[in-house]
Design an enzyme around this catalytic site. Structure first.
Site, short mmCIF file in Angstrom:
data_model
loop_
_atom_site.label_atom_id
_atom_site.label_comp_id
_atom_site.label_asym_id
_atom_site.label_seq_id
_atom_site.Cartn_x
_atom_site.Cartn_y
_atom_site.Cartn_z
N LYS A 148 0.94 -1.32 -0.27
CA LYS A 148 -0.23 -0.09 -0.06
C LYS A 148 0.51 1.27 -0.22
O LYS A 148 2.12 1.68 0.62
CB LYS A 148 -1.21 0.25 1.15
CG LYS A 148 -1.82 0.82 1.30
CD LYS A 148 -2.90 1.00 2.71
CE LYS A 148 -3.58 2.61 3.46
NZ LYS A 148 -2.74 3.77 2.91
N LYS A 197 8.03 1.09 2.16
CA LYS A 197 8.48 0.06 0.96
C LYS A 197 9.94 1.02 0.43
O LYS A 197 10.68 0.17 0.36
CB LYS A 197 7.39 0.48 -0.53
CG LYS A 197 6.27 -0.43 -0.53
CD LYS A 197 5.41 -0.68 -1.88
CE LYS A 197 5.45 1.00 -2.61
NZ LYS A 197 4.38 1.52 -1.96
N LYS A 250 7.10 9.81 -9.53
CA LYS A 250 7.14 10.42 -8.14
C LYS A 250 8.62 9.88 -8.37
O LYS A 250 9.44 11.08 -7.34
CB LYS A 250 6.95 10.19 -6.56
CG LYS A 250 5.37 9.82 -6.48
CD LYS A 250 5.56 10.16 -5.23
CE LYS A 250 6.27 9.25 -4.33
NZ LYS A 250 5.87 7.73 -4.56
N ASP A 256 -1.19 0.00 -4.85
CA ASP A 256 -2.04 -1.23 -4.62
C ASP A 256 -1.64 -1.66 -6.43
O ASP A 256 -1.42 -0.83 -7.37
CB ASP A 256 -3.17 -0.89 -4.91
CG ASP A 256 -4.03 -1.89 -4.21
OD1 ASP A 256 -3.36 -2.91 -4.71
OD2 ASP A 256 -5.64 -1.77 -3.37
#
Length: 291
Positions: free
Chosen positions: A8, A13, A39, A126
């Site tokens: 998520k 991450k 990004k 996701d």
């Protein structure tokens, strides 16, 4: 070995990926981390700045692959980890999966894709379409980052479904879950009981991990001036050791959404130990609708 890291959005991450990459390098592996997010901040913790993206470089060269050199797109990060940022199309336009494909294509053109012991794809958010799942086309293993929260486990379950689907045509396996920023693991335990899969590691809430992201440094770099953080690095070294053991992995079978909702909502409505704030059924259902 190629590893795709999913979870998520906002779960940590990229911070986790960077520290795992350094841990793998500490174990003697030649590592490339590929950020797969528009990004382009996946490798910030390794390099300390936002490196140019593959797409930016291709556009500047008018998509003439022959005019691009490895040093144009591969940047050295902390601990000897090489870093690439795929970038992405403009917001609201294009497909992230196309960008990942172009990145792999260019790295192959540069004879770089097969030069590494480990390639780690750090993938945004996701899985909502085939484009988001594109890195799984190249991966041997998927690692899912989660926390002990309702939303993160719903995302993990969707990623699980994507792994199962890709495993039909690719030699892909789920290596397991990594819990991040998790003081409790009751929901994680409940989920893996119903959807069996390995739990590689569960990291507690450690403020220095969040601070490391802001500083643009991995925990391994910070430990040079703060030796007390060495215990945090050991979590990531343990994850690296499990990955390098080439686990058998699994092809998971996701839980239907409504069944998962029923499974987890009981713990939200009746938290064990009373440490959390109880939510009523309406609040849970509204959250589920947003999912």
């Amino acid at each position: 070995m190629k590893i795709a890291v999913y979870g998520k959005g906002g779960i940590g991450k990229s911070t986790t990926s960077c520290n795992i990459s350094v841990a793998l390098a500490r174990r003697g592996q030649k590592v490339l981390q590929i950020g797969c997010d528009p990004k382009h901040d996946s490798t910030f913790t390794l390099t300390g700045f936002l490196i140019p993206t593959i797409i930016d470089t291709l556009q500047s060269k008018d998509y003439h692959y022959e005019d691009i050199w490895p040093e144009d797109v591969i940047h050295k990060g902390y601990g000897g980890v090489d870093c690439v940022e795929a970038g992405g199309p403009p917001a609201g336009a294009g497909c992230g999966g196309y960008v990942v494909g172009e990145t792999v294509k260019l790295l192959k053109e540069l004879n770089a894709f097969y030069e590494y012991d480990i390639i780690l794809f750090d993938v945004l958010g996701d899985v909502v379409c085939g484009g988001f799942a594109a890195p799984l086309n190249y991966a041997d293993y998927c690692v899912i980052i989660t926390d002990n929260g309702f939303d993160a486990l719903f995302a993990a379950n969707r990623i699980t479904a994507s792994i199962r689907e890709k495993a039909r045509t690719h030699p892909l396996r789920l290596a397991g879950l990594v819990g991040n920023r998790t003081s409790r693991r009751d929901l994680i335990n409940k989920y893996v009981e119903a959807c069996p899969m390995p739990v590689i590691e569960v990291l507690p809430i450690i403020e220095d991990i969040r601070v490391s992201r802001v500083k643009g440094k991995t925990l391994f770099e910070m430990v040079g001036s703060e030796p007390s953080l060495n215990y945090v690095c050991n979590y990531y070294l343990g994850i690296a050791d499990q990955i390098l053991s080439q686990p058998e992995g699994i092809v998971p079978k996701e839980i239907p959404d409504r069944e998962l909702f029923s499974l987890l909502s009981d713990l939200y409505l009746n938290p064990i130990g009373g440490g959390g704030q109880k939510k009523n059924k309406k609040e849970i259902l509204l959250g589920f609708t947003r999912i």
